[in-house]
Scaffold this active site. Structure first.
Site, mmCIF file in Angstrom:
data_model
loop_
_atom_site.group_PDB
_atom_site.id
_atom_site.type_symbol
_atom_site.label_atom_id
_atom_site.label_comp_id
_atom_site.label_asym_id
_atom_site.label_seq_id
_atom_site.Cartn_x
_atom_site.Cartn_y
_atom_site.Cartn_z
ATOM 1 N N GLY A 23 0.810 -1.209 0.000
ATOM 2 C CA GLY A 23 0.000 0.000 0.000
ATOM 3 C C GLY A 23 0.848 1.266 0.000
ATOM 4 O O GLY A 23 2.029 1.244 -0.310
ATOM 5 N N LEU A 24 0.212 2.362 0.399
ATOM 6 C CA LEU A 24 0.871 3.672 0.379
ATOM 7 C C LEU A 24 1.625 3.859 1.698
ATOM 8 O O LEU A 24 1.181 4.567 2.585
ATOM 9 C CB LEU A 24 -0.195 4.759 0.185
ATOM 10 C CG LEU A 24 0.257 6.206 0.049
ATOM 11 C CD1 LEU A 24 1.279 6.365 -1.054
ATOM 12 C CD2 LEU A 24 -0.933 7.095 -0.215
ATOM 13 N N HIS A 25 2.772 3.202 1.831
ATOM 14 C CA HIS A 25 3.534 3.289 3.081
ATOM 15 C C HIS A 25 4.510 4.458 3.018
ATOM 16 O O HIS A 25 4.436 5.287 2.115
ATOM 17 C CB HIS A 25 4.211 1.950 3.391
ATOM 18 C CG HIS A 25 5.155 1.480 2.329
ATOM 19 N ND1 HIS A 25 6.506 1.655 2.414
ATOM 20 C CD2 HIS A 25 4.920 0.860 1.159
ATOM 21 C CE1 HIS A 25 7.070 1.146 1.325
ATOM 22 N NE2 HIS A 25 6.128 0.667 0.553
ATOM 23 N N ALA A 26 5.410 4.522 3.995
ATOM 24 C CA ALA A 26 6.269 5.704 4.135
ATOM 25 C C ALA A 26 7.066 6.044 2.881
ATOM 26 O O ALA A 26 7.154 7.212 2.503
ATOM 27 C CB ALA A 26 7.211 5.520 5.323
ATOM 28 N N ALA B 107 4.856 7.383 -0.012
ATOM 29 C CA ALA B 107 4.257 8.636 0.463
ATOM 30 C C ALA B 107 5.324 9.729 0.509
ATOM 31 O O ALA B 107 5.063 10.882 0.175
ATOM 32 C CB ALA B 107 3.627 8.444 1.842
#
Lengths: 89, 151
Positions: free
Chosen positions: A13-16, A19
């Site tokens: 997913g949209l992790h660190a 992002a």
């Protein structure tokens, strides 16, 4: 205003990391960048705002880009998404 | 404004050795693009909040937390690339929306397990908001000791 939708393929997913790249890229443009996912909305230039979307694999991110460099911002963000979130790994 | 205003500080989230962000083995964090901060090589797995604030995000995977307070935002990211562990080895002590005091528990990380799985346990603290003249204190620290002072 320009917009595009991108569906996350990365299983994490949209992790660190993605992002971070999205916010760092967004900061390089004057345009206002809003990212929507489900009922949440984030300021694309703020790392923690983008992370707080908690966007998961399979979910769609809707980018809304408004400003005089919106065209350039759109193409930069599209390629960042492809590169950082577009691989099913 | 009061002349007794307390110094602005960001605390060490765990026991360990504080290193400069540029020496963290993660290109994105070390580039400084995400903000000022530091890395810490933890010697024990209990992780505490570096500031007073509200937990604005606690990842399902337990490895990353953001806290907002005192006009700043802080990201605490436990280990490098640890999102890939999908929660294994991490126990959250807070959830999104919780109020948190500095030096109160944020998460527990099983450092032995994370290391055994092949991941670097270096924990990164970054502050994406602008800090005025930040000063980082390097070297060995106990959790709760001052890591950054700023104006």
């Amino acid at each position: 205003m320009k917009s595009f939708t991108f569906t996350i393929k990365d299983k994490n997913g949209l992790h660190a990391r993605p992002a971070g790249v999205i916010s760092a890229t967004s900061k390089g443009f004057l345009a206002k960048i809003t990212i929507k996912c489900k009922e949440k909305e984030a300021d694309g230039k703020r790392l923690l705002s983008v992370m707080a979307l908690g966007a998961k694999c399979g979910q769609a991110l809707e980018f809304e880009i408004e400003g005089k460099d919106e065209e350039e911002a759109l193409s930069a963000l599209k390629s960042v998404c492809e590169e950082k979130l577009g691989n099913d790994i | 404004m009061s002349i007794f205003k307390k110094k602005n500080t960001i605390l060490s989230p765990c026991d360990g050795e504080i290193v400069e962000l540029k020496n963290v083995k993660d290109e994105l964090f070390s580039s400084g693009l995400l903000g000022y901060g530091f890395g810490i090589k933890p010697t024990q797995g209990e992780v505490f909040s570096p500031i007073d604030g509200v937990v604005t995000n606690a990842f399902d995977t337990g490895h990353a937390y953001s806290i907002e307070g005192d006009g700043i935002e802080v990201l605490v990211h436990i280990g490098i690339d640890t999102v890939e562990l999908d929660g294994e080895g991490f126990s959250a002590r807070v959830k999104q929306g919780d109020k948190i005091k500095r030096h109160s528990p944020l998460a527990y990380a099983d450092l032995e397990l994370i290391t055994k799985k092949g991941y670097d346990t270096t924990t990164v603290v970054v502050i994406p908001t602008e800090l005025k003249s930040p000063k980082l204190s390097l070297g060995n620290k106990k959790a709760g000791e001052i890591a950054i002072e700023y104006r």
